[in-house]
Design a protein around this motif. Structure first.
Motif, PDB file in Angstrom:
ATOM      1  N   LYS A 183       0.308  -0.620 -30.544  1.00  0.00           N
ATOM      2  CA  LYS A 183       0.062   0.496 -29.547  1.00  0.00           C
ATOM      3  C   LYS A 183      -1.055   0.105 -28.745  1.00  0.00           C
ATOM      4  O   LYS A 183      -1.149   0.264 -27.262  1.00  0.00           O
ATOM      5  CB  LYS A 183      -0.258   1.780 -30.274  1.00  0.00           C
ATOM      6  N   ARG A 184      -2.179  -0.362 -29.408  1.00  0.00           N
ATOM      7  CA  ARG A 184      -3.499  -0.801 -28.523  1.00  0.00           C
ATOM      8  C   ARG A 184      -2.945  -1.604 -27.191  1.00  0.00           C
ATOM      9  O   ARG A 184      -3.383  -1.477 -26.276  1.00  0.00           O
ATOM     10  CB  ARG A 184      -4.471  -1.300 -29.230  1.00  0.00           C
ATOM     11  N   LYS A 232      -0.951   0.048 -24.662  1.00  0.00           N
ATOM     12  CA  LYS A 232      -1.769   0.899 -23.838  1.00  0.00           C
ATOM     13  C   LYS A 232      -2.409   0.040 -22.855  1.00  0.00           C
ATOM     14  O   LYS A 232      -2.779   0.465 -21.697  1.00  0.00           O
ATOM     15  CB  LYS A 232      -2.891   1.500 -24.820  1.00  0.00           C
ATOM     16  N   SER A 269      -2.341   0.146 -18.671  1.00  0.00           N
ATOM     17  CA  SER A 269      -3.452   0.124 -17.692  1.00  0.00           C
ATOM     18  C   SER A 269      -3.572  -0.915 -16.720  1.00  0.00           C
ATOM     19  O   SER A 269      -3.872  -0.790 -15.481  1.00  0.00           O
ATOM     20  CB  SER A 269      -4.708   0.194 -18.595  1.00  0.00           C
ATOM     21  N   LEU A 312       1.336   6.472 -28.969  1.00  0.00           N
ATOM     22  CA  LEU A 312       0.938   6.535 -27.727  1.00  0.00           C
ATOM     23  C   LEU A 312       0.609   7.615 -27.163  1.00  0.00           C
ATOM     24  O   LEU A 312       1.449   8.631 -27.262  1.00  0.00           O
ATOM     25  CB  LEU A 312       1.681   5.699 -26.493  1.00  0.00           C
ATOM     26  N   LYS A 315      -0.735   8.159 -21.535  1.00  0.00           N
ATOM     27  CA  LYS A 315      -0.345   6.875 -21.151  1.00  0.00           C
ATOM     28  C   LYS A 315       0.964   6.664 -20.877  1.00  0.00           C
ATOM     29  O   LYS A 315       1.497   6.061 -20.360  1.00  0.00           O
ATOM     30  CB  LYS A 315      -0.795   5.661 -22.275  1.00  0.00           C
TER      31      LYS A 315
END
Length: 164
Positions: free
Chosen positions: A65-66, A69, A73, A109, A113
């Motif tokens: 998930k990080r 993300k 971005s 998330l 996002k």
């Protein structure tokens, strides 16, 4: 994101006009006739694979998930700064079966996002109309996605051949 944009710009600037004629990027001797178009296509594929491998390297749903993300971005940066080549590569990677099937990670998330990804997805809707419009309206400096450009050049070449 800035480094990828610089890399894309470096490769894109090297494309010569003669590489774009007569579908040189599709011929047997394409490495000689259109080396920079092939590099741009290779760069696109490499970026798309890199995004997928990075996300999949996460050992837990939270870590994946990080990564997702971060990739969203970066894609937003590309969209806001005119790097449509990497934007498209990131979109392809994030919507690939490998990544979209990571349901546990996607559930973690944030809504903001997901909304950003939805904003990107709208560009790639029906026949990429909004994406193509965005690409046409871009002001330099920018890095267009080479796919639609090659598609138009192909159609022009095919139309020319049909008239002969």
């Amino acid at each position: 994101a800035v480094q990828l944009t610089l890399l894309d710009s470096f490769v894109f600037k090297k494309i010569k006009k003669r590489e774009c004629i007569e579908q040189n990027w599709k011929k047997k001797d394409k490495a000689l006739k259109a080396p920079n178009i092939l590099k741009m296509i290779g760069q696109f594929n490499d970026v798309s694979k890199w995004v997928q491998l990075t996300v999949l390297s996460g050992t837990t749903p939270r870590l994946r998930k990080r990564y997702i993300k971060k990739m969203i971005s970066m894609a937003m940066y590309f969209m806001q700064n005119g790097n449509l080549s990497s934007l498209c590569a990131f979109y392809n990677a994030l919507t690939s079966t490998n990544i979209s099937s990571l349901q546990a990670s996607w559930k973690l998330l944030s809504k903001s996002k997901r909304k950003e990804l939805d904003e990107i997805k709208t560009l790639f809707g029906w026949k990429m109309q909004k994406f193509k419009q965005m690409q046409e309206e871009l002001q330099p400096p920018c890095i267009p996605h080479i796919g639609p450009i090659l598609q138009v050049l192909f159609q022009i070449d095919e139309g020319k051949d049909n008239k002969d």
